[in-house]
Design a protein around this motif. Sequence first.
Motif, PDB file in Angstrom:
ATOM      1  N   ALA A 163       1.053   1.051  -3.050  1.00  0.00           N
ATOM      2  CA  ALA A 163       0.394   1.563  -4.027  1.00  0.00           C
ATOM      3  C   ALA A 163      -0.889   0.590  -4.523  1.00  0.00           C
ATOM      4  O   ALA A 163      -1.859   1.016  -4.714  1.00  0.00           O
ATOM      5  CB  ALA A 163       1.302   1.357  -5.342  1.00  0.00           C
ATOM      6  N   ALA A 164      -0.656  -0.638  -4.221  1.00  0.00           N
ATOM      7  CA  ALA A 164      -1.651  -1.541  -4.565  1.00  0.00           C
ATOM      8  C   ALA A 164      -2.883  -1.450  -3.599  1.00  0.00           C
ATOM      9  O   ALA A 164      -4.230  -1.572  -3.835  1.00  0.00           O
ATOM     10  CB  ALA A 164      -1.249  -3.009  -4.269  1.00  0.00           C
ATOM     11  N   ALA A 165      -2.561  -1.160  -2.335  1.00  0.00           N
ATOM     12  CA  ALA A 165      -3.591  -0.928  -1.241  1.00  0.00           C
ATOM     13  C   ALA A 165      -4.276   0.250  -1.247  1.00  0.00           C
ATOM     14  O   ALA A 165      -5.597   0.383  -1.491  1.00  0.00           O
ATOM     15  CB  ALA A 165      -3.038  -0.770   0.307  1.00  0.00           C
ATOM     16  N   LEU A 166      -3.658   1.477  -1.875  1.00  0.00           N
ATOM     17  CA  LEU A 166      -4.387   2.678  -2.129  1.00  0.00           C
ATOM     18  C   LEU A 166      -5.297   2.472  -3.346  1.00  0.00           C
ATOM     19  O   LEU A 166      -6.301   2.857  -3.292  1.00  0.00           O
ATOM     20  CB  LEU A 166      -3.130   3.731  -2.536  1.00  0.00           C
ATOM     21  N   HIS A 167      -4.684   1.652  -4.373  1.00  0.00           N
ATOM     22  CA  HIS A 167      -5.700   1.473  -5.701  1.00  0.00           C
ATOM     23  C   HIS A 167      -6.822   0.954  -5.221  1.00  0.00           C
ATOM     24  O   HIS A 167      -7.941   1.017  -5.726  1.00  0.00           O
ATOM     25  CB  HIS A 167      -4.715   0.651  -6.614  1.00  0.00           C
ATOM     26  N   GLU A 168      -6.654  -0.196  -4.444  1.00  0.00           N
ATOM     27  CA  GLU A 168      -7.851  -1.107  -3.843  1.00  0.00           C
ATOM     28  C   GLU A 168      -8.923  -0.097  -3.236  1.00  0.00           C
ATOM     29  O   GLU A 168      -9.867  -0.330  -3.226  1.00  0.00           O
ATOM     30  CB  GLU A 168      -7.524  -2.225  -3.054  1.00  0.00           C
ATOM     31  N   GLY A 169      -8.341   0.626  -2.447  1.00  0.00           N
ATOM     32  CA  GLY A 169      -9.036   1.551  -1.455  1.00  0.00           C
ATOM     33  C   GLY A 169      -9.967   2.713  -2.536  1.00  0.00           C
ATOM     34  O   GLY A 169     -11.180   2.655  -2.372  1.00  0.00           O
ATOM     35  N   ILE A 170      -9.172   3.165  -3.479  1.00  0.00           N
ATOM     36  CA  ILE A 170     -10.249   3.978  -4.554  1.00  0.00           C
ATOM     37  C   ILE A 170     -11.034   3.143  -5.326  1.00  0.00           C
ATOM     38  O   ILE A 170     -12.124   3.581  -5.531  1.00  0.00           O
ATOM     39  CB  ILE A 170      -9.147   4.451  -5.562  1.00  0.00           C
ATOM     40  N   LYS A 171     -10.781   1.779  -5.436  1.00  0.00           N
ATOM     41  CA  LYS A 171     -11.561   0.860  -6.365  1.00  0.00           C
ATOM     42  C   LYS A 171     -12.971   0.587  -5.498  1.00  0.00           C
ATOM     43  O   LYS A 171     -13.888   0.531  -6.264  1.00  0.00           O
ATOM     44  CB  LYS A 171     -10.863  -0.376  -6.823  1.00  0.00           C
ATOM     45  N   GLU A 172     -12.577   0.432  -4.160  1.00  0.00           N
ATOM     46  CA  GLU A 172     -13.729   0.105  -3.477  1.00  0.00           C
ATOM     47  C   GLU A 172     -14.558   1.339  -2.982  1.00  0.00           C
ATOM     48  O   GLU A 172     -15.891   1.246  -2.660  1.00  0.00           O
ATOM     49  CB  GLU A 172     -13.339  -0.698  -2.087  1.00  0.00           C
ATOM     50  N   ASN A 173     -14.023   2.404  -2.666  1.00  0.00           N
ATOM     51  CA  ASN A 173     -14.776   3.418  -2.090  1.00  0.00           C
ATOM     52  C   ASN A 173     -14.696   4.850  -2.790  1.00  0.00           C
ATOM     53  O   ASN A 173     -15.184   5.735  -2.328  1.00  0.00           O
ATOM     54  CB  ASN A 173     -14.107   3.573  -0.425  1.00  0.00           C
ATOM     55  N   GLY A 174     -13.898   4.916  -3.858  1.00  0.00           N
ATOM     56  CA  GLY A 174     -13.615   5.950  -4.593  1.00  0.00           C
ATOM     57  C   GLY A 174     -12.717   6.978  -4.108  1.00  0.00           C
ATOM     58  O   GLY A 174     -12.476   7.893  -4.667  1.00  0.00           O
ATOM     59  N   GLN A 175     -12.168   6.621  -3.020  1.00  0.00           N
ATOM     60  CA  GLN A 175     -11.032   7.362  -2.544  1.00  0.00           C
ATOM     61  C   GLN A 175     -10.406   6.446  -1.305  1.00  0.00           C
ATOM     62  O   GLN A 175     -10.768   5.336  -1.022  1.00  0.00           O
ATOM     63  CB  GLN A 175     -11.472   8.683  -1.683  1.00  0.00           C
ATOM     64  N   ALA A 176      -8.887   6.774  -1.067  1.00  0.00           N
ATOM     65  CA  ALA A 176      -8.223   6.137  -0.116  1.00  0.00           C
ATOM     66  C   ALA A 176      -7.544   7.071   0.855  1.00  0.00           C
ATOM     67  O   ALA A 176      -7.676   8.336   0.613  1.00  0.00           O
ATOM     68  CB  ALA A 176      -7.250   5.416  -0.877  1.00  0.00           C
ATOM     69  N   THR A 177      -7.447   6.398   2.164  1.00  0.00           N
ATOM     70  CA  THR A 177      -6.771   7.487   3.296  1.00  0.00           C
ATOM     71  C   THR A 177      -5.222   6.610   3.468  1.00  0.00           C
ATOM     72  O   THR A 177      -5.253   5.545   3.726  1.00  0.00           O
ATOM     73  CB  THR A 177      -7.323   7.669   4.383  1.00  0.00           C
ATOM     74  N   PHE A 178      -4.178   7.608   3.499  1.00  0.00           N
ATOM     75  CA  PHE A 178      -2.771   7.010   3.553  1.00  0.00           C
ATOM     76  C   PHE A 178      -2.131   7.734   4.736  1.00  0.00           C
ATOM     77  O   PHE A 178      -1.858   8.895   4.575  1.00  0.00           O
ATOM     78  CB  PHE A 178      -1.970   7.188   2.307  1.00  0.00           C
TER      79      PHE A 178
END
Length: 236
Positions: A22-37
Amino acid sequence: MVEEKFFADRERLTLALANECAAALHEGIKENGQATFLVSGGSSPEPVYRELSRRPLPWEKVNVALVDERWVEKDESGSNLAFISNTLLQNEAAKAPCLGMKNAAATPSAGEADCERAFQELPRPFDVCVLGMGNDGHTASFFPYAEGLEEALDPKSEKLCKAITAKQSAVTGVHTERMTLTLAAILQAKEIKLLISGEEKLKVYRQALLGDDVLEMPVRSILKQGSKPVTVYWAP
């Protein structure tokens, strides 16, 4: 570059790994506007996915994608897409878009180009990749001595997807035709998390660490690649 996180029980492992994902996905969204899991099937990650599905993330910004798949339809037994839909893509996470691997082609080899095109569109770098391991030392659909394995394990490959034909065993079951992410694709993840449980898999993991033959125990390709850190989670 292997970090071990061993827990007294699976409940503590589940909570810790769900928190970290959850923390890694949140960080990805914060940095790039989206995340990939990137997610794997199997019984070991199931409670992690169920726990994670209840986390209040902006799931519509999380691109969920399969690590590997049996070449079966979603309504057939063994579909990883169905498994992920029934475990992770529930509750809060029901809003997440999900990219499967099985397409209309008759075989993985015939469907490889279409699968590749779809996965090339995923946002990169990938944020988190969750892997499991079988008692035969496979991970993803990297099965020992499988047809297509050497190409799949080329760390310099530009391909993200590779068709695999495994040698049938008690581990593979009848579905030997698979699609898998390549080692090169997995190494594009910021965080690689290998999840194992039970004493038998702990023995297999330790055996993998002792040798170097990646065709014999393909999980070694992850554990010994040396370019990206890998965190191993284990509970009895």
